[in-house]
Design a protein around this motif. Structure first.
Motif, PDB file in Angstrom:
ATOM      1  N   ALA A   1       0.829  -1.204   0.000  1.00  0.00           N
ATOM      2  CA  ALA A   1       0.000   0.000   0.000  1.00  0.00           C
ATOM      3  C   ALA A   1       0.866   1.258   0.000  1.00  0.00           C
ATOM      4  N   ALA A   2       0.356   2.298  -0.641  1.00  0.00           N
ATOM      5  CA  ALA A   2       1.040   3.590  -0.657  1.00  0.00           C
ATOM      6  C   ALA A   2       0.713   4.354   0.618  1.00  0.00           C
ATOM      7  N   GLY A   3       1.726   4.977   1.212  1.00  0.00           N
ATOM      8  CA  GLY A   3       1.523   5.772   2.415  1.00  0.00           C
ATOM      9  C   GLY A   3       1.610   7.256   2.127  1.00  0.00           C
ATOM     10  N   GLU A   4       1.189   8.059   3.102  1.00  0.00           N
ATOM     11  CA  GLU A   4       1.245   9.511   2.964  1.00  0.00           C
ATOM     12  C   GLU A   4       2.663  10.028   3.179  1.00  0.00           C
ATOM     13  N   GLU A   5       3.268   9.604   4.277  1.00  0.00           N
ATOM     14  CA  GLU A   5       4.617  10.047   4.615  1.00  0.00           C
ATOM     15  C   GLU A   5       5.247   9.018   5.546  1.00  0.00           C
ATOM     16  N   ALA A   6       6.563   9.063   5.622  1.00  0.00           N
ATOM     17  CA  ALA A   6       7.266   8.106   6.472  1.00  0.00           C
ATOM     18  C   ALA A   6       6.873   8.310   7.932  1.00  0.00           C
ATOM     19  N   THR A   7       6.670   7.218   8.655  1.00  0.00           N
ATOM     20  CA  THR A   7       6.277   7.306  10.058  1.00  0.00           C
ATOM     21  C   THR A   7       7.505   7.373  10.958  1.00  0.00           C
ATOM     22  N   GLU A   8       7.282   7.831  12.168  1.00  0.00           N
ATOM     23  CA  GLU A   8       8.356   7.883  13.149  1.00  0.00           C
ATOM     24  C   GLU A   8       8.625   6.472  13.676  1.00  0.00           C
ATOM     25  N   PRO A   9       9.867   6.178  14.067  1.00  0.00           N
ATOM     26  CA  PRO A   9      10.172   4.855  14.625  1.00  0.00           C
ATOM     27  C   PRO A   9       9.258   4.501  15.801  1.00  0.00           C
ATOM     28  N   GLY A  10       8.649   3.339  15.714  1.00  0.00           N
ATOM     29  CA  GLY A  10       7.777   2.867  16.784  1.00  0.00           C
ATOM     30  C   GLY A  10       6.366   3.401  16.752  1.00  0.00           C
ATOM     31  N   GLU A  11       6.043   4.262  15.791  1.00  0.00           N
ATOM     32  CA  GLU A  11       4.742   4.941  15.783  1.00  0.00           C
ATOM     33  C   GLU A  11       3.578   3.972  15.640  1.00  0.00           C
ATOM     34  N   TRP A  12       3.685   2.976  14.727  1.00  0.00           N
ATOM     35  CA  TRP A  12       2.539   2.092  14.472  1.00  0.00           C
ATOM     36  C   TRP A  12       2.665   0.731  15.144  1.00  0.00           C
ATOM     37  N   LEU A  13       3.719   0.492  15.896  1.00  0.00           N
ATOM     38  CA  LEU A  13       3.939  -0.829  16.482  1.00  0.00           C
ATOM     39  C   LEU A  13       2.812  -1.314  17.394  1.00  0.00           C
ATOM     40  N   PRO A  14       2.123  -0.447  18.169  1.00  0.00           N
ATOM     41  CA  PRO A  14       1.041  -0.957  19.026  1.00  0.00           C
ATOM     42  C   PRO A  14      -0.109  -1.593  18.243  1.00  0.00           C
ATOM     43  N   ALA A  15      -0.343  -1.153  17.008  1.00  0.00           N
ATOM     44  CA  ALA A  15      -1.437  -1.710  16.189  1.00  0.00           C
ATOM     45  C   ALA A  15      -1.004  -1.666  14.723  1.00  0.00           C
ATOM     46  N   PRO A  16      -0.094  -2.555  14.312  1.00  0.00           N
ATOM     47  CA  PRO A  16       0.523  -2.443  12.985  1.00  0.00           C
ATOM     48  C   PRO A  16      -0.405  -2.653  11.807  1.00  0.00           C
ATOM     49  N   PHE A  17      -1.534  -3.375  11.988  1.00  0.00           N
ATOM     50  CA  PHE A  17      -2.395  -3.675  10.849  1.00  0.00           C
ATOM     51  C   PHE A  17      -3.697  -2.876  10.856  1.00  0.00           C
ATOM     52  N   ASP A  18      -3.807  -1.911  11.737  1.00  0.00           N
ATOM     53  CA  ASP A  18      -4.977  -1.035  11.741  1.00  0.00           C
ATOM     54  C   ASP A  18      -4.848   0.021  10.645  1.00  0.00           C
ATOM     55  N   ASN A  19      -5.984   0.570  10.278  1.00  0.00           N
ATOM     56  CA  ASN A  19      -6.021   1.722   9.361  1.00  0.00           C
ATOM     57  C   ASN A  19      -5.436   1.426   7.981  1.00  0.00           C
ATOM     58  N   VAL A  20      -5.650   0.205   7.479  1.00  0.00           N
ATOM     59  CA  VAL A  20      -5.250  -0.094   6.111  1.00  0.00           C
ATOM     60  C   VAL A  20      -6.329   0.436   5.173  1.00  0.00           C
ATOM     61  N   ASP A  21      -5.949   1.340   4.278  1.00  0.00           N
ATOM     62  CA  ASP A  21      -6.905   1.932   3.345  1.00  0.00           C
ATOM     63  C   ASP A  21      -6.927   1.098   2.059  1.00  0.00           C
TER      64      ASP A  21
END
Length: 216
Positions: free
Chosen positions: A174-194
């Motif tokens: 999937a294409a993202g908007e911008e690079a995330t900060e380290p550790g930002e999505w680790l609590p819920a890595p598969f949420d918010n898949v568009d």
């Protein structure tokens, strides 16, 4: 397939030849469009050749497995029933979502492999997991040891050695908007898949039978 419908080696060879012909037709269609055959007709020709190639590949892969217990390394992405892509044409950030399911078919083999890892490299194994594996009783600990020691791709390649049987699998890019900060999505890595930002998707499942292949 049932024993009565088991294909012959000659049929496997015929399926391979059909796949080669489908490859040639697809390449011819792509080259004609690239040489100036733009428009709806050229797009339709490429699309039809793509579907024929996908169908031929599925048939060959299935026959190869049935007769020779071998598979091909190719997977063809499909788009049936999925959202149209609505992301950037030149994405700068990509997210890859992977899921693979397994069934534990041989618990003793799984435990033995985990115990072997714990014995050979005890420093790489969590102390609590090592105790559970050493007792020869905890599948929970054994799974933790194996997936801590081996990369997921190696588990997928050698799953039978670990007493596992493959189930469904899928990979989404999937294409993202911008690079995330380290550790930002680790609590819920598969949420918010568009779904509208999924560039391509590769699925493997026994649910894809011959009727599905012929309808492509």
């Amino acid at each position: 397939m049932s024993d009565a419908a088991q294909p012959s080696a000659a049929e496997v060879r015929a399926a391979a030849e059909a796949l080669k012909e489908a490859l040639d037709r697809h390449l011819d269609a792509v080259e004609r469009r690239a040489a100036g055959g733009s428009g709806a007709a050229a797009d339709a020709e490429v699309f039809n050749a793509f579907n024929e190639l996908a169908a031929a590949g599925e048939v060959y892969d299935e026959m190869l497995y049935e007769v020779h217990d071998e598979v091909t390394p190719f997977e063809v992405p499909t788009t049936d029933g999925r959202a149209d892509y609505d992301g950037p044409e030149e994405p700068e950030v990509l997210s890859v979502y992977i899921r693979r399911d397994y069934t534990v078919t041989d618990p003793r083999r799984l435990l033995a492999q985990a115990e072997r890892v714990a014995d050979l490299d005890p420093e790489s194994v969590d102390e609590d997991e090592a105790v559970g594996v050493g007792a020869g009783q905890s599948l929970h600990a054994a799974v933790g040891v194996l997936f801590g020691e081996f990369e997921p791709d190696e588990i997928a390649t050698r799953h039978a050695e670990f007493g596992l049987e493959e189930g469904d699998a899928t990979t989404w890019v999937a294409a993202g908007e911008e690079a995330t900060e380290p550790g930002e999505w680790l609590p819920a890595p598969f949420d918010n898949v568009d779904p509208e930002r999924v560039i391509c998707r590769f699925d493997i499942s026994e649910a894809f039978d011959e009727d599905d292949i012929e309808s492509l």
